[in-house]
Design a protein around this motif. Structure first.
Motif, PDB file in Angstrom:
ATOM      1  N   THR A  76       0.921  -1.044   0.177  1.00  0.00           N
ATOM      2  CA  THR A  76      -0.101  -0.051   0.037  1.00  0.00           C
ATOM      3  C   THR A  76       0.877   1.185  -0.191  1.00  0.00           C
ATOM      4  N   GLY A  77       0.251   2.092  -0.610  1.00  0.00           N
ATOM      5  CA  GLY A  77       1.146   3.733  -0.513  1.00  0.00           C
ATOM      6  C   GLY A  77      -0.088   4.527  -0.687  1.00  0.00           C
ATOM      7  N   PHE A  78       0.491   6.104  -0.611  1.00  0.00           N
ATOM      8  CA  PHE A  78      -0.489   7.106  -0.885  1.00  0.00           C
ATOM      9  C   PHE A  78       0.317   8.079  -1.403  1.00  0.00           C
ATOM     10  N   VAL A  79      -0.618   8.834  -2.121  1.00  0.00           N
ATOM     11  CA  VAL A  79      -0.110  10.258  -2.950  1.00  0.00           C
ATOM     12  C   VAL A  79       0.027  11.173  -1.850  1.00  0.00           C
ATOM     13  N   VAL A  80       1.158  11.592  -1.768  1.00  0.00           N
ATOM     14  CA  VAL A  80       1.432  12.962  -1.036  1.00  0.00           C
ATOM     15  C   VAL A  80       1.945  13.963  -1.731  1.00  0.00           C
ATOM     16  N   ASP A  81       2.052  14.098  -3.039  1.00  0.00           N
ATOM     17  CA  ASP A  81       2.135  15.119  -3.823  1.00  0.00           C
ATOM     18  C   ASP A  81       1.604  14.858  -5.518  1.00  0.00           C
ATOM     19  N   LYS A  82       0.587  15.186  -5.674  1.00  0.00           N
ATOM     20  CA  LYS A  82      -0.135  14.919  -7.068  1.00  0.00           C
ATOM     21  C   LYS A  82       0.543  15.879  -8.195  1.00  0.00           C
ATOM     22  N   ARG A  83       0.925  16.848  -7.637  1.00  0.00           N
ATOM     23  CA  ARG A  83       1.265  17.719  -8.899  1.00  0.00           C
ATOM     24  C   ARG A  83       2.638  17.223  -9.257  1.00  0.00           C
ATOM     25  N   ARG A  84       3.708  16.630  -8.600  1.00  0.00           N
ATOM     26  CA  ARG A  84       4.799  16.165  -8.595  1.00  0.00           C
ATOM     27  C   ARG A  84       4.750  14.696  -9.035  1.00  0.00           C
TER      28      ARG A  84
END
Length: 168
Positions: A76-84
């Motif tokens: 599992t992971g999660f998006v911490v910066d969707k712009r980059r």
């Protein structure tokens, strides 16, 4: 003899520095643990916001070193910066050697991801992806806020069930 053994651990035997050291080593929980004020509806709103940022990671790695086995796995992971295009996960998921990996978003959209950092001490690592590769999902990011972490904070874990689905 018994008296000297009993005194061995006392402040008299250790000197005046021992009481100062005890004060420095004592830990106070700050803020003190309080009963949770979050309601079921609060948690539902939080889950509705974060689930679109959670991704299933599928990795394939060769045998990097004698201590690491080759193989495929899910995590599992999660998006911490969707712009980059940055995803946070655990260190072992990023792998110490070559890895081929994909991220699957909550709508089952899959994109390739590439390792960018594996912390040598702490249990985290980052993958990157091309944000333009996400074509069908309006997703969120979960910004990092280490200053908000504290002992006693109530948390919920959102993740995948062996790569089958995202569940909270």
């Amino acid at each position: 003899m018994g008296d000297s053994l009993e005194r061995l651990g006392s402040e008299e035997a250790l000197g005046p520095e021992s009481s100062i050291m005890k004060e420095e080593l004592s830990m106070d929980i700050d803020p003190p643990f309080k009963e949770s004020l979050a309601t079921t509806e609060d948690w539902r709103k939080a889950l509705d916001k974060v689930v679109p940022a959670v991704v299933v990671l599928r990795t394939n790695a060769c045998r990097a070193f004698d201590t690491e086995a080759a193989g495929a796995s899910y995590a599992t992971g999660f998006v911490v910066d969707k712009r980059r295009g940055i995803i946070l996960t655990n260190r072992h998921v990023v792998k110490p050697g070559p890895v081929v990996a994909e991220a699957m978003f909550v709508n089952r959209e899959e994109i390739p991801i590439y390792p960018i950092y594996r912390d040598p001490v702490h249990d985290f690592g980052f993958f990157r992806y091309d944000p333009a590769a996400i074509q069908f999902l309006s997703y969120e990011e979960i910004p990092l806020a280490p200053e908000d972490a504290c002992v006693g904070l109530e948390i919920r874990v959102v993740g995948n069930d062996s790569g089958e689905k995202v569940c909270g």
